[in-house]
Structure formats: structure tokens, C-alpha cells
Design a protein around this motif. Structure first.
Motif, PDB file in Angstrom:
ATOM      1  N   GLU A 231       0.822  -1.206   0.000  1.00 40.74           N
ATOM      2  CA  GLU A 231       0.000   0.000   0.000  1.00 40.74           C
ATOM      3  C   GLU A 231       0.859   1.260   0.000  1.00 40.74           C
ATOM      4  OE1 GLU A 231      -2.803   1.834   3.404  1.00 40.74           O
ATOM      5  OE2 GLU A 231      -3.381  -0.149   2.676  1.00 40.74           O
ATOM      6  N   ALA A 232       1.983   1.221   0.737  1.00 39.17           N
ATOM      7  CA  ALA A 232       2.812   2.425   0.848  1.00 39.17           C
ATOM      8  C   ALA A 232       4.243   2.065   1.213  1.00 39.17           C
ATOM      9  CB  ALA A 232       2.236   3.366   1.893  1.00 39.17           C
TER      10      ALA A 232
ATOM     11  N   GLU B 233       7.242   4.120   3.141  1.00 37.84           N
ATOM     12  CA  GLU B 233       7.482   5.343   3.899  1.00 37.84           C
ATOM     13  C   GLU B 233       8.908   5.398   4.406  1.00 37.84           C
ATOM     14  OE1 GLU B 233       4.561   5.903   6.980  1.00 37.84           O
ATOM     15  OE2 GLU B 233       2.931   6.022   5.526  1.00 37.84           O
TER      16      GLU B 233
ATOM     17  N   ALA C 271       5.563   9.283   2.912  1.00 43.39           N
ATOM     18  CA  ALA C 271       5.447   8.402   1.742  1.00 43.39           C
ATOM     19  C   ALA C 271       6.484   8.763   0.690  1.00 43.39           C
ATOM     20  CB  ALA C 271       4.042   8.500   1.148  1.00 43.39           C
TER      21      ALA C 271
ATOM     22  N   SER D 109       4.997   5.774  -4.570  1.00 41.71           N
ATOM     23  CA  SER D 109       3.565   5.808  -4.257  1.00 41.71           C
ATOM     24  C   SER D 109       2.755   6.006  -5.532  1.00 41.71           C
ATOM     25  CB  SER D 109       3.253   6.930  -3.265  1.00 41.71           C
ATOM     26  OG  SER D 109       3.849   6.643  -2.025  1.00 41.71           O
TER      27      SER D 109
ATOM     28  N   ARG E  27      -0.069   3.114  -7.720  1.00 42.28           N
ATOM     29  CA  ARG E  27      -1.413   3.342  -8.270  1.00 42.28           C
ATOM     30  C   ARG E  27      -1.583   2.628  -9.602  1.00 42.28           C
ATOM     31  NH1 ARG E  27      -1.443   9.687  -6.919  1.00 42.28           N
ATOM     32  NH2 ARG E  27      -1.890   9.472  -4.706  1.00 42.28           N
TER      33      ARG E  27
ATOM     34  N   HIS F 225       2.868  -4.172   8.759  1.00 45.03           N
ATOM     35  CA  HIS F 225       3.907  -3.145   8.646  1.00 45.03           C
ATOM     36  C   HIS F 225       5.258  -3.836   8.825  1.00 45.03           C
ATOM     37  CE1 HIS F 225       1.189   0.424   9.234  1.00 45.03           C
ATOM     38  NE2 HIS F 225       0.399  -0.592   9.574  1.00 45.03           N
TER      39      HIS F 225
END
Length: 154
Positions: A33-34, A36, A41, A46, A50, A134
Motif C-alpha cells: 500500500e505504501a 514510507e 510516503a 507511491s 497506483r 507493517h
């Protein structure tokens, strides 16, 4: 006295079984999802997420876990051991990340290289209340130590 022994045994077995159930939550198919760095981010990657799904599949082995999936360009694989665990978080030891060797567009390739380095640097994990995984660690970025975090959802 026998009642106390039975009660204590039942309580211990319940606690042990709960811990295994919670740890088994990482045996999933995940989507990145991300990415960081120091809580912010990574903008370029990022944007790429998408357009391109990055998967992570974790499966238990006898004394470790195997992982693999599809990255930005290549399929990848590796393994890790859990060193310490307390219900929703723990310490881990990644034992290397390998991949197929296709070349992709430079932007996707750069994000993939970054992702592999961060995955390899992960030394702990946490399972959030909303079901996210995470992977956390430290990595030197631009000459300074930085906190890294890969966030996955189911």
C-alpha cells in the motif's frame, strides 16, 4: 490443589493457542500500500503503486517463513525467521531477497530496487488493528540513517 493445576494448564494452553492464531495472521496474500521513509510516503513509488500492484505472499515452513510475490517488474522470493513475538508485533530476520532479472521501465525498476533493499533491511513487523502488515527497519538513505516502513493490506 488439582483444580489449580488444571486451571493453570488450561490458561497456559489458551494463551499459547491465541498467540499461534495471531501469528498465523501474517500467512496471507498482501498488497503493498505504501513505502514510507521517516514517516513520509515515497512520492515516486507511491505514484507507481497506483499503476502497478506489488504482492507479498507469506507461507510458513518448519522453522521459518517463505515469501514471494510480484514486484514492480520482477517476481521475487526469500525467507525470514521470527526472532521474538508478542501478539501483534515482533522482531524478524530476513534471509535475503532474490528475483527474476527482467528489465523494466527505469521508474519502475528504480522503485523495485528500492523495495527490495527496504524489504531486505526489515527487522521487525507489526499487525495493525485494521488488518495491515507493517515491515519496519533502518536503512541509510542519502547518507543518513532513516526509518523505513513497508505497509501492506490484505
Amino acid at each position: 490443589m488439582p483444580f489449580k493445576l488444571v486451571l493453570t494448564t488450561a490458561l497456559l494452553l489458551t494463551l499459547i493457542s491465541c498467540e499461534k492464531v495471531e501469528l498465523s495472521q501474517i500467512n496471507q496474500n498482501w498488497s503493498l500500500e505504501a513505502i514510507e521513509i521517516d514517516g513520509k510516503a515515497s512520492f515516486e513509488c507511491s505514484q507507481m503503486l497506483r499503476e502497478k500492484e506489488v504482492s507479498l505472499v507469506i507461507e510458513p515452513e518448519e522453522d521459518h517463513f517463505r515469501f514471494g510475490g510480484q514486484s514492480f517488474v520482477n517476481a521475487y522470493f526469500g525467507s525470514f525467521s521470527i526472532l521474538k513475538y508478542n501478539r501483534s508485533s515482533g522482531k524478524l530476520n530476513v534471509k535475503g531477497v532474490g528475483s527474476t532479472k527482467k528489465l523494466g521501465p527505469p521508474a519502475l525498476q528504480a522503485c523495485e530496487d528500492y523495495y527490495f533493499k527496504m524489504l531486505d533491511a526489515a527487522d521487525s513487523f507489526a499487525l495493525s488493528a485494521n488488518g495491515e502488515l507493517h515491515l519496519l527497519g533502518q536503512k541509510e538513505i542519502d547518507g543518513k540513517p532513516s526509518k523505513i516502513e513497508l505497509i501492506f493490506h490484505k
